[in-house]
Design a protein around this motif. Sequence first.
Motif, PDB file in Angstrom:
ATOM      1  N   LEU A 152       0.820  -1.210   0.000  1.00 55.39           N
ATOM      2  CA  LEU A 152       0.000   0.000   0.000  1.00 55.39           C
ATOM      3  C   LEU A 152       0.860   1.268   0.000  1.00 55.39           C
ATOM      4  O   LEU A 152       0.483   2.273  -0.589  1.00 55.39           O
ATOM      5  N   ARG A 153       2.010   1.202   0.604  1.00 62.25           N
ATOM      6  CA  ARG A 153       2.862   2.401   0.712  1.00 62.25           C
ATOM      7  C   ARG A 153       3.328   2.906  -0.649  1.00 62.25           C
ATOM      8  O   ARG A 153       3.210   4.087  -0.945  1.00 62.25           O
ATOM      9  N   THR A 154       3.856   2.002  -1.470  1.00 61.31           N
ATOM     10  CA  THR A 154       4.456   2.437  -2.739  1.00 61.31           C
ATOM     11  C   THR A 154       3.883   1.726  -3.957  1.00 61.31           C
ATOM     12  O   THR A 154       4.257   2.055  -5.082  1.00 61.31           O
ATOM     13  N   GLY A 155       3.023   0.730  -3.731  1.00 64.90           N
ATOM     14  CA  GLY A 155       2.523  -0.061  -4.852  1.00 64.90           C
ATOM     15  C   GLY A 155       3.503  -1.145  -5.259  1.00 64.90           C
ATOM     16  O   GLY A 155       3.354  -1.760  -6.308  1.00 64.90           O
ATOM     17  N   GLN A 156       4.523  -1.366  -4.439  1.00 73.69           N
ATOM     18  CA  GLN A 156       5.555  -2.344  -4.766  1.00 73.69           C
ATOM     19  C   GLN A 156       5.817  -3.273  -3.585  1.00 73.69           C
ATOM     20  O   GLN A 156       5.753  -2.866  -2.433  1.00 73.69           O
ATOM     21  N   THR A 157       6.143  -4.513  -3.909  1.00 74.89           N
ATOM     22  CA  THR A 157       6.695  -5.457  -2.950  1.00 74.89           C
ATOM     23  C   THR A 157       8.196  -5.530  -3.222  1.00 74.89           C
ATOM     24  O   THR A 157       8.687  -4.877  -4.146  1.00 74.89           O
ATOM     25  N   VAL A 158       8.898  -6.335  -2.474  1.00 80.01           N
ATOM     26  CA  VAL A 158      10.342  -6.478  -2.708  1.00 80.01           C
ATOM     27  C   VAL A 158      10.593  -7.028  -4.117  1.00 80.01           C
ATOM     28  O   VAL A 158      11.463  -6.545  -4.847  1.00 80.01           O
ATOM     29  N   GLY A 159       9.814  -8.028  -4.511  1.00 84.33           N
ATOM     30  CA  GLY A 159       9.973  -8.604  -5.846  1.00 84.33           C
ATOM     31  C   GLY A 159       9.665  -7.607  -6.953  1.00 84.33           C
ATOM     32  O   GLY A 159      10.375  -7.519  -7.952  1.00 84.33           O
ATOM     33  N   LYS A 160       8.605  -6.836  -6.780  1.00 87.75           N
ATOM     34  CA  LYS A 160       8.247  -5.827  -7.783  1.00 87.75           C
ATOM     35  C   LYS A 160       9.302  -4.723  -7.844  1.00 87.75           C
ATOM     36  O   LYS A 160       9.647  -4.235  -8.914  1.00 87.75           O
ATOM     37  N   ARG A 161       9.807  -4.327  -6.683  1.00 90.15           N
ATOM     38  CA  ARG A 161      10.847  -3.301  -6.671  1.00 90.15           C
ATOM     39  C   ARG A 161      12.099  -3.811  -7.383  1.00 90.15           C
ATOM     40  O   ARG A 161      12.732  -3.089  -8.153  1.00 90.15           O
ATOM     41  N   THR A 162      12.453  -5.067  -7.136  1.00 87.48           N
ATOM     42  CA  THR A 162      13.631  -5.651  -7.784  1.00 87.48           C
ATOM     43  C   THR A 162      13.473  -5.689  -9.298  1.00 87.48           C
ATOM     44  O   THR A 162      14.425  -5.437 -10.037  1.00 87.48           O
ATOM     45  N   MET A 163      12.260  -5.972  -9.764  1.00 90.96           N
ATOM     46  CA  MET A 163      11.999  -6.078 -11.199  1.00 90.96           C
ATOM     47  C   MET A 163      11.491  -4.768 -11.805  1.00 90.96           C
ATOM     48  O   MET A 163      11.085  -4.726 -12.963  1.00 90.96           O
ATOM     49  N   SER A 164      11.512  -3.692 -11.033  1.00 92.34           N
ATOM     50  CA  SER A 164      11.057  -2.361 -11.469  1.00 92.34           C
ATOM     51  C   SER A 164       9.603  -2.373 -11.936  1.00 92.34           C
ATOM     52  O   SER A 164       9.266  -1.851 -13.003  1.00 92.34           O
ATOM     53  N   LEU A 165       8.733  -2.965 -11.125  1.00 92.63           N
ATOM     54  CA  LEU A 165       7.308  -3.012 -11.414  1.00 92.63           C
ATOM     55  C   LEU A 165       6.541  -2.313 -10.298  1.00 92.63           C
ATOM     56  O   LEU A 165       7.028  -2.197  -9.177  1.00 92.63           O
ATOM     57  N   ARG A 166       5.331  -1.861 -10.627  1.00 98.39           N
ATOM     58  CA  ARG A 166       4.481  -1.207  -9.626  1.00 98.39           C
ATOM     59  C   ARG A 166       3.018  -1.491  -9.948  1.00 98.39           C
ATOM     60  O   ARG A 166       2.630  -1.533 -11.101  1.00 98.39           O
ATOM     61  N   VAL A 167       2.215  -1.684  -8.904  1.00 98.88           N
ATOM     62  CA  VAL A 167       0.772  -1.835  -9.054  1.00 98.88           C
ATOM     63  C   VAL A 167       0.164  -0.441  -9.091  1.00 98.88           C
ATOM     64  O   VAL A 167       0.417   0.385  -8.204  1.00 98.88           O
ATOM     65  N   LEU A 168      -0.618  -0.183 -10.134  1.00 93.78           N
ATOM     66  CA  LEU A 168      -1.257   1.119 -10.317  1.00 93.78           C
ATOM     67  C   LEU A 168      -2.740   0.939 -10.564  1.00 93.78           C
ATOM     68  O   LEU A 168      -3.158  -0.076 -11.121  1.00 93.78           O
ATOM     69  N   PRO A 169      -3.556   1.928 -10.209  1.00 95.49           N
ATOM     70  CA  PRO A 169      -4.972   1.865 -10.570  1.00 95.49           C
ATOM     71  C   PRO A 169      -5.130   2.021 -12.079  1.00 95.49           C
ATOM     72  O   PRO A 169      -4.344   2.718 -12.721  1.00 95.49           O
ATOM     73  N   VAL A 170      -6.145   1.375 -12.649  1.00 91.30           N
ATOM     74  CA  VAL A 170      -6.398   1.513 -14.085  1.00 91.30           C
ATOM     75  C   VAL A 170      -6.759   2.962 -14.402  1.00 91.30           C
ATOM     76  O   VAL A 170      -6.281   3.510 -15.394  1.00 91.30           O
ATOM     77  N   ARG A 171      -7.575   3.555 -13.558  1.00 90.61           N
ATOM     78  CA  ARG A 171      -7.940   4.960 -13.747  1.00 90.61           C
ATOM     79  C   ARG A 171      -6.878   5.836 -13.089  1.00 90.61           C
ATOM     80  O   ARG A 171      -6.699   5.791 -11.874  1.00 90.61           O
ATOM     81  N   PRO A 172      -6.158   6.638 -13.858  1.00 89.25           N
ATOM     82  CA  PRO A 172      -5.053   7.416 -13.290  1.00 89.25           C
ATOM     83  C   PRO A 172      -5.493   8.508 -12.314  1.00 89.25           C
ATOM     84  O   PRO A 172      -4.681   8.994 -11.538  1.00 89.25           O
ATOM     85  N   ASP A 173      -6.782   8.871 -12.317  1.00 86.74           N
ATOM     86  CA  ASP A 173      -7.244   9.906 -11.407  1.00 86.74           C
ATOM     87  C   ASP A 173      -7.515   9.369  -9.999  1.00 86.74           C
ATOM     88  O   ASP A 173      -7.754  10.144  -9.085  1.00 86.74           O
ATOM     89  N   ARG A 174      -7.457   8.053  -9.811  1.00 87.82           N
ATOM     90  CA  ARG A 174      -7.692   7.438  -8.496  1.00 87.82           C
ATOM     91  C   ARG A 174      -6.367   7.000  -7.883  1.00 87.82           C
ATOM     92  O   ARG A 174      -5.520   6.442  -8.575  1.00 87.82           O
ATOM     93  N   PRO A 175      -6.198   7.197  -6.586  1.00 87.85           N
ATOM     94  CA  PRO A 175      -4.987   6.672  -5.936  1.00 87.85           C
ATOM     95  C   PRO A 175      -5.154   5.179  -5.639  1.00 87.85           C
ATOM     96  O   PRO A 175      -6.264   4.678  -5.531  1.00 87.85           O
ATOM     97  N   LEU A 176      -4.039   4.505  -5.516  1.00 87.58           N
ATOM     98  CA  LEU A 176      -4.057   3.100  -5.104  1.00 87.58           C
ATOM     99  C   LEU A 176      -4.465   3.061  -3.638  1.00 87.58           C
ATOM    100  O   LEU A 176      -3.843   3.703  -2.790  1.00 87.58           O
TER     101      LEU A 176
END
Length: 149
Positions: A71-95
């Motif tokens: 929830l803090r950054t949209g990333q887990t350790v694995g996602k951070r390592t692979m340069s990935l992030r979870v984002l909302p489909v609608r860019p006007d909404r926060p995760l």
Amino acid sequence: MAYLIDSLLLGLVSLILACPIMIFTLILPAARANEVERFDPGVIVSFLVGYAAIFVLQFGLAYLYLVEYQLRTGQTVGKRTMSLRVLPVRPDRPLDRAMLVRRWLVQFVAGGFVPFFAWVDGLWQLWDQPLQQTLHDKAAETLVAKVVQ
């Protein structure tokens, strides 16, 4: 690759925390029953309690890691390592937490109880167009995107 890294990390933490549970609810009662050389119904109850505790522990750790930590950054350790992030489909909404809880519920709870659902969920992104979302991303209205550094 991020999923494998996260799975290894969660598995290692689960193993470390589950070892005392296994010793006190599975191994010690079985050893005591062998010493007495008679069947003890308490051993079965102890096994069931230990198994349930490990089950709850694993789901709880997955929730903490994949919802609260992410929830803090949209990333887990694995996602951070692979340069990935979870984002909302609608860019006007926060995760938010609700999105990540829906994502976790579909991925782990449904995937843990519905046969072959985890396979279908993971492979769904191969034919999904245009966002290449998994089913848990569709349910949560999120997507996983590459982070430009």
